[in-house]
Design a protein around this motif. Sequence first.
Motif, PDB file in Angstrom:
ATOM      1  N   VAL A 183      -4.530   5.351   1.912  1.00 25.73           N
ATOM      2  CA  VAL A 183      -4.692   3.956   2.324  1.00 25.73           C
ATOM      3  C   VAL A 183      -3.454   3.513   3.116  1.00 25.73           C
ATOM      4  N   GLY A 184      -2.279   3.883   2.627  1.00 24.28           N
ATOM      5  CA  GLY A 184      -1.029   3.585   3.326  1.00 24.28           C
ATOM      6  C   GLY A 184      -0.656   4.725   4.260  1.00 24.28           C
ATOM      7  N   GLU A 228     -11.317   4.292  -3.724  1.00 26.84           N
ATOM      8  CA  GLU A 228     -11.002   4.399  -2.293  1.00 26.84           C
ATOM      9  C   GLU A 228     -12.213   4.938  -1.547  1.00 26.84           C
ATOM     10  N   GLU A 265       0.820  -1.216   0.000  1.00 28.66           N
ATOM     11  CA  GLU A 265       0.000   0.000   0.000  1.00 28.66           C
ATOM     12  C   GLU A 265       0.854   1.267   0.000  1.00 28.66           C
ATOM     13  N   TYR A 284      -9.152   0.593  -0.098  1.00 30.17           N
ATOM     14  CA  TYR A 284      -9.520   0.307  -1.478  1.00 30.17           C
ATOM     15  C   TYR A 284     -10.728  -0.630  -1.477  1.00 30.17           C
ATOM     16  N   LYS A 297      -3.552  -3.946   3.481  1.00 27.36           N
ATOM     17  CA  LYS A 297      -4.357  -2.830   2.974  1.00 27.36           C
ATOM     18  C   LYS A 297      -4.074  -2.574   1.500  1.00 27.36           C
ATOM     19  N   GLY A 298      -2.951  -3.096   1.009  1.00 24.84           N
ATOM     20  CA  GLY A 298      -2.560  -2.865  -0.375  1.00 24.84           C
ATOM     21  C   GLY A 298      -3.351  -3.750  -1.318  1.00 24.84           C
TER      22      GLY A 298
END
Lengths: 259, 259
Positions: A125-126, B97, A89, B102, B44-45
């Motif tokens: 997100v990251g 997002e 992320e 995501y 999360k990625g």
Amino acid sequence: MCQLLGMNCNVPTDICFSFEGFSARGGKTDDHSDGWGIAFFEGKGCRMFIDPKSSVSSPIADFVRCYPIHSTHVIAHIRKATQGEIALENCHPFRRELWGQYWVFAHNGDLPNFSPVGMQFYQAVGNTDSEKAFCLMLETLRERFPFGKPPLEELYPVLQEVTDKLASTGIFNYLLTNGEHFFAHCSTKLCYIVRQAPFAAAHLIDEDVTVDFRELTTPSDRVAVIATTPLTDNEVWTPIAPGELLVFQDGLPITKELS
Amino acid sequence: MCQLLGMNCNVPTDICFSFEGFSARGGKTDDHSDGWGIAFFEGKGCRMFIDPKSSVSSPIADFVRCYPIHSTHVIAHIRKATQGEIALENCHPFRRELWGQYWVFAHNGDLPNFSPVGMQFYQAVGNTDSEKAFCLMLETLRERFPFGKPPLEELYPVLQEVTDKLASTGIFNYLLTNGEHFFAHCSTKLCYIVRQAPFAAAHLIDEDVTVDFRELTTPSDRVAVIATTPLTDNEVWTPIAPGELLVFQDGLPITKELS
């Protein structure tokens, strides 16, 4: 810190030659080995490859080096983590949708004094400063132009304004594109080259590879390559001045026409 | 129409076996050859591969078939165009997002009577009914929960409500995930299987390939595979009832606990 590579052309072109030299810096000729990523626009569509592995050891980077994807707007990044751990992320480029277009962003630098507050539309997100800065840029554009994308002449000064604000908090070299306009901002280090007829041969700095563009091009082709530092040792690269926000279109910087 | 493939597991697992059979339907054993795509969450990625080429002729699909990417939440799609031409921007899955996560979505069906109006936050980049429906779903969730992600118990009924509304305009089988929850909605056709100990061998319908999961698993592994039609001919797949919105977690449907 990280390194940036961008390409903007007047006809879809593959980036294999430049990416081969660039990706060698992800652990072979330099130490930017905390992940990498690349985004290709094809019309309104956008494909991205990202990987927290180093670009010299990633099988996905191997694939991208060998498989020619033709695009007019490309942004690539190799990462040396400053803020945010090594994780998928946190790999650049980042992407969001604004006004029905994908926007793609990659950053080289560090914004130690930046902490956004009150974000309404976009959230990271990251946990990189880079993704947060990107969110703030898009949020600013969306707030100023809530009814849709303005002409470039109106968009540019707002982007310059938010860029200056962010650049005042640290080092902020970046590449940004929506597949239509291609922006390149230099805070400390960024340069470019425009390849057009008469084409010649180019030799990489990071790998002993030469390509003769005369064999691969037509006389009307034009390609701008933007990078943190020059990728070839037999061509003249133009440094972008600190504080300068260039816009490329059809392989040429057009910023002068905007001011 | 199109076909869907999803996977949700309690430990990161590769989808190579299922994707091999599924992707054969993109031009070899079936005619869903107008593009394909796959999204993998890693924490999360999220990484995505999409291509407007058919999944049997795409070099990127070849790469995905051979390179094991381990993930707990995967959504794949092969396309047979109904609305929207064959183009990169019309390939599923789509991603946006929301609340700093995501969200990834793929659709099988056709919504001929759906035309969203007054979208504030999300706009489609391409011109499929699917992407527009996804935008409306996220827009609805964002409007109802403007301050952040609610608990699943509060999110689920709102998702069910907007799903029912969209399903009333046509055929709306879909897979949706934020890398945390995995939703599967059946409008006309969708089924799943849960693989867990004692594991056995499975044989694909679309390719003459057998995998013995006893050799590849530990006793605590659990994997749910969701697909438009069964992918194997020696296992019992459970059909999802029309109108049902399942939530998978750690490889099991947990929807009953929500109602």
